[in-house]
Design a protein around this motif. Structure first.
Motif, PDB file in Angstrom:
ATOM      1  N   UNK C 332       8.955  26.860  36.503  1.00  0.00           N
ATOM      2  CA  UNK C 332       9.272  25.931  37.579  1.00  0.00           C
ATOM      3  C   UNK C 332       8.226  25.892  38.667  1.00  0.00           C
ATOM      4  N   UNK C 333       7.420  26.951  38.773  1.00  0.00           N
ATOM      5  CA  UNK C 333       6.432  26.989  39.846  1.00  0.00           C
ATOM      6  C   UNK C 333       4.998  26.936  39.331  1.00  0.00           C
ATOM      7  N   UNK C 334       4.814  27.103  38.010  1.00  0.00           N
ATOM      8  CA  UNK C 334       3.442  27.140  37.495  1.00  0.00           C
ATOM      9  C   UNK C 334       2.748  28.434  37.856  1.00  0.00           C
ATOM     10  N   UNK C 335       1.454  28.500  37.596  1.00  0.00           N
ATOM     11  CA  UNK C 335       0.712  29.746  37.771  1.00  0.00           C
ATOM     12  C   UNK C 335       0.067  29.956  39.117  1.00  0.00           C
ATOM     13  N   UNK C 336      -0.215  28.867  39.835  1.00  0.00           N
ATOM     14  CA  UNK C 336      -0.992  29.017  41.076  1.00  0.00           C
ATOM     15  C   UNK C 336      -0.319  29.836  42.164  1.00  0.00           C
ATOM     16  N   UNK C 337       1.022  29.761  42.337  1.00  0.00           N
ATOM     17  CA  UNK C 337       1.619  30.537  43.433  1.00  0.00           C
ATOM     18  C   UNK C 337       1.381  32.049  43.311  1.00  0.00           C
ATOM     19  N   UNK C 338       1.102  32.513  42.110  1.00  0.00           N
ATOM     20  CA  UNK C 338       0.888  33.950  41.966  1.00  0.00           C
ATOM     21  C   UNK C 338      -0.419  34.389  42.607  1.00  0.00           C
TER      22      UNK C 338
END
Lengths: 237, 172, 477
Positions: C332-338
């Motif tokens: 739901x958030x994809x990889x970039x927020x990490x």
């Protein structure tokens, strides 16, 4: 047999109908239900947040209410997982007692009285949501579905997202609310497209979360706990 | 050509595995070097520029066809083992648009586990190749080719083939 | 991206439903293909047990493997450099490139080079860096980070990529593809995906020949034969290692394996979990006898992590990306927020463990702890349990600690707990005013309090059944 009922805090104070249904169900199956007084909480909210000391103190209070009980059952996979998987490490002297806790469908799966039991008919098309703590934490996957399949009139509709988390996740539900809700909406999307009557779940926390999403959407689909589907109807007062 | 049900089980499995890659790659089971030469002639090996693994060029050269040796093959996945003796030799299976790999049924093993556990030390390199080059980086849509060859044909012979001899037969 | 690594970043990403849709569409395909070839179950678990044993043993023997690997690489004419941290790794790589007189560097996909921030560093030093993996090329053109470790451009649509190729490479958009507004029919979009991939092939064909040196990663390092293992589909790594004058391999020290025999166990699990493929297009086993080779081995916190008995198994990871494919948060958030190079559950563990909880302490909380990651992990890392353990090590805000102390105080005193619940039943709007209550309401209705608690009902029922039992009240209600 004699069954001590563990009443999770969500059930006690937010969803008492789940507790009542559990009692009706267990008594209909011929068991004697006792409810130790002064049950509060298993401690999971604190444990989930990374505060094991606080969690252990609270969990200890809860577990000690069941001293001397052989069979302890709760209508909640996440609470039972907390008691059986986490508390023994934190409270080693209470480990044998902790290991006696069982989730409702887990218990029923081994109850010989369930086979050929005349469950009351329950009409409708439903999806089954098995909470992650029960499914993966305690390895209970078959039992809830088999129980529902013995209910006449109930059509259990398999969904693509069936093994998928509802998004509640404990304190995650309020620490990352939009994310938590988005995950729940994905879980429920196909159910809504198919206009199902019910989502039947094993966990009160999943229940609150999914019911909250469905209510916000003003959906016709409602959430029930599996105990409410299996138990004889509640008598009018 | 050959009928599927005539093939020994491992060979049939290899052919199926290669087919499951959903690309243009194929396995062929021939009975002689002569048939392999015929295959290559039909692929225009005699006329057009061809990269032969055992006759490497000094400078990189993109050719329509490249011929190399497959020293082992794994049936479960349709994989072949290349052992290029140098970088220049590897161009035959890399810079060619279409690659033909010569293998022997004697060297066909069941799966990658068997391939790797019986693999000698790579010297200088060992390449386990499964089909032609591909990518699915755009919306997971499978596209063949990516940067390497666009088609791989694996020719299985009953015995280990000699590339030099094969080249003679193609040219004659 | 702003606030990378914080829950804020996840919330912002979750607020864009189109991002989640793109991610889910992509990862669902991988998961479906994986399930078709090797579904969850006893057969898969038996392989996972073998894979885990191989990786854990390798971690145990790491110092000897390091020695043997180095000796073998050097005996074959290559060089091994140890980099303690990102800065040392970057500088070592630049030094080697300068020694070589390299101006144009071609790269095959390497998340480790992403971890050390190599590309901007080399570009600032005046080198031209060309990503040759299609997904990496796309994100490089967009100035973005890769969002998935095996499918870097997974968060992008065909339209996004067509726009990027038009703006950055001057390549006209594929025939018939509508770039703005309602999307074109599916078959037009799929044809466009093919056209764009082929356009990239044409664009990069020359670049491979122009590269002076190549920088690659490695999936594994083989100690017994002094070889680096690079797994790929596109053949771009083959081209990077077979044309430029010199190859520089950057790899974390935990990639070491004792021997190539282990590859038969690890590779099928890796590829089937990553993309649903039983086998990858090419498994390259390369030694310095094939191409002049420098291997840069990166520590960057790994050796210290190996000393941590609770978290060391995180180093067993074979970078398949399966945990990302299956994670509801990632979906739901994809990889970039990490933030950083690694996303999903493994990223939520690696970043704080390697960089420190003070820099990435919120990541372990970006999880619903559903456990699907642990179920899929080829080497049986109990990712969800480790995330929970890591939460215990994170620093907690004073307010949060105080709130939980108060909650624990009440929960240990049933009368007080009962009172608090009664207050909520009587005045439900109070809950709506608290921070958790307000957060809950962001997407859901709050539960309505019941008329009476379960225990009150139970007490009444007991009284109705047998009023004489009042004097027997003990632990039984």
């Amino acid at each position: 047999m004699r069954i001590a009922l563990f009443v999770p805090c969500f059930v006690n104070h937010a969803l008492p109908q789940v507790g009542r249904a559990t009692v009706r169900l267990l008594e209909a199956l011929g068991h004697q239900v006792v409810v130790p007084r002064n049950q509060t909480c298993c401690g999971q909210p604190a444990f989930n947040t990374g505060l094991p000391q606080e969690a252990a103190a609270v969990g200890k209070t809860l577990v000690e209410r069941f001293q001397g009980e052989e069979v302890i059952v709760a209508p909640s996979g996440s609470c039972v997982a907390m008691v059986r998987r986490e508390l023994p490490r934190l409270l080693p002297e209470l480990a044998p007692l902790c290991n006696r806790f069982r989730e409702l469908t887990e218990f029923l799966g081994k109850d010989p009285g369930v086979k050929d039991f005349p469950f009351a008919p329950f009409r409708g098309r439903a999806a089954l949501h098995v909470g992650c703590h029960l499914l993966r934490g305690l390895g209970v996957e078959r039992e809830p579905l088999e129980l529902l399949r013995s209910v006449e009139g109930l059509q259990v509709v398999p969904l693509e997202a069936d093994r998928y988390c509802c998004g509640f996740g404990g304190t995650f539900s309020v620490k990352a609310p939009r994310l938590s809700t988005a995950i729940g909406e994905t879980r429920l999307a196909q159910a809504l497209r198919l206009d199902l009557d019910w989502i039947v779940t094993t966990d009160p926390s999943c229940m609150l979360h999914m019911e909250g999403i469905l209510a916000r959407k003003r959906a016709r689909t409602r959430v029930l706990h599996i105990a409410q589907v299996l138990a004889p109807k509640e008598e009018e007062r | 050509m050959e009928r599927k049900d005539d093939l020994p089980p491992l060979a049939r499995r290899f052919q199926e595995s290669l087919g499951e890659l959903a690309g243009p790659d194929q396995a062929h089971f021939l009975s002689s070097l002569g048939e392999a030469a015929e295959f290559l002639r039909e692929a225009r090996a005699g006329e057009e520029a061809v990269l032969w693994e055992d006759r490497p060029r000094e400078r990189p050269f993109r050719a329509p066809l490249g011929v190399c040796r497959a020293w082992k093959a794994a049936a479960a996945t349709g994989s072949i083992l290349l052992l290029p003796p140098s970088r220049e030799a590897s161009w035959a299976s890399l810079l060619a648009d279409r690659v033909v790999a010569l293998a022997s049924l004697e060297d066909l093993v069941a799966d990658l586990d068997e391939l790797f556990t019986t693999l000698g030390p790579p010297s200088p390199a060992a390449l386990v190749v499964t089909g032609s080059s591909r990518t699915a980086d755009i919306e997971k849509q499978l596209v063949i080719p990516a940067h390497g060859p666009s088609r791989l044909d694996v020719l299985f012979l009953p015995e280990r083939p000699d590339l030099a001899r094969l080249r003679e037969m193609v040219r004659s | 991206m702003k606030d990378e690594g914080t829950l804020q970043a996840f919330e912002a990403a979750a607020s864009d439903p189109s991002l989640g849709e793109k991610v889910r569409r992509a990862v669902e395909r991988s998961v479906a293909k994986m399930s078709a070839h090797l579904p969850l179950g006893p057969e898969r678990d038996a392989l996972r047990d073998k894979a885990r044993a191989v990786r854990m043993e390798a971690l145990e023997e790491l110092p000897e493997l390091l020695e043997r690997f180095t000796a073998n690489i050097e005996a074959a004419g290559g060089r091994v450099h140890r980099a303690r941290n990102s800065r040392e790794a970057r500088e070592t790589i630049l030094r080697i490139l300068r020694e070589e007189g390299a101006r144009i560097v071609v790269k095959s996909k390497s998340m480790t080079t992403e971890e050390i921030g190599l590309n901007p560093f080399l570009e600032e030093a005046g080198l031209e860096v060309i990503e040759t993996d299609l997904g990496e090329l796309i994100v490089q053109l967009r100035g973005e980070r890769p969002s998935h470790i095996t499918a870097p451009a997974l968060h992008l649509s065909v339209e996004d990529i067509a726009r990027t190729f038009r703006d950055e490479l001057g390549i006209p958009p594929p025939e018939g593809l509508v770039l703005e507004g309602p999307p074109s029919p599916e078959e037009v979009r799929m044809r466009a995906a093919r056209e764009l991939s082929l356009a990239a092939r044409r664009h990069l064909a020359e670049k491979f020949l122009q590269g002076d040196a190549a920088v690659t990663g490695a999936n594994f390092l083989l100690a017994d034969c002094g070889a680096v293992v690079i797994v790929e589909n596109e053949n771009n790594a083959r081209l990077c290692t077979s044309l430029p004058r010199r190859q520089i391999v950057l790899a974390g020290v935990e990639k070491l394996l004792p021997s190539r025999a282990a590859l038969g166990t690890l590779l099928p699990l890796l590829t089937v979990t990553a993309t649903g493929q039983p086998a990858a297009g090419v498994v390259n086993l390369l030694t310095p006898r094939y191409t002049p080779m420098d291997v840069v081995l990166l520590d960057n916190g790994r050796l210290a992590l190996r000393e941590d008995p609770l978290f060391r198994e995180v180093l067993a990871c074979i970078r398949c990306g399966g945990c990302m494919n299956i994670c509801p948060v990632y979906r739901h958030a994809g990889g970039h927020p990490y933030g950083g190079a690694y996303a999903g559950p493994i990223g939520a563990l690696l970043r704080p463990l390697l960089e420190g909880l003070d820099r990435a302490g919120e990541l372990p909380f970006a999880s619903s702890l559903c456990g699907a990651c642990s179920e899929i992990c080829p080497v049986r890392i109990p990712l969800d349990r480790l995330l929970l353990e890591l939460r215990a090590r994170a620093r907690h805000g004073l307010l949060e600690k105080a709130a939980f102390r108060a909650w624990a105080f009440a929960a240990e005193r049933p009368a007080l707990f009962r009172l608090a619940a009664a207050v909520w039943r009587k005045f439900p709007f109070l809950a709506a005013l608290t921070p958790p209550g307000r957060a809950w309401k962001k997407g859901r209705e709050l539960p309505r309090p019941p008329r009476e608690s379960f225990e009150a009902w139970w007490e009444k029922r007991k009284d109705r059944e047998d009023p004489r039992k009042e004097r027997d009240r003990g632990t039984e209600g």
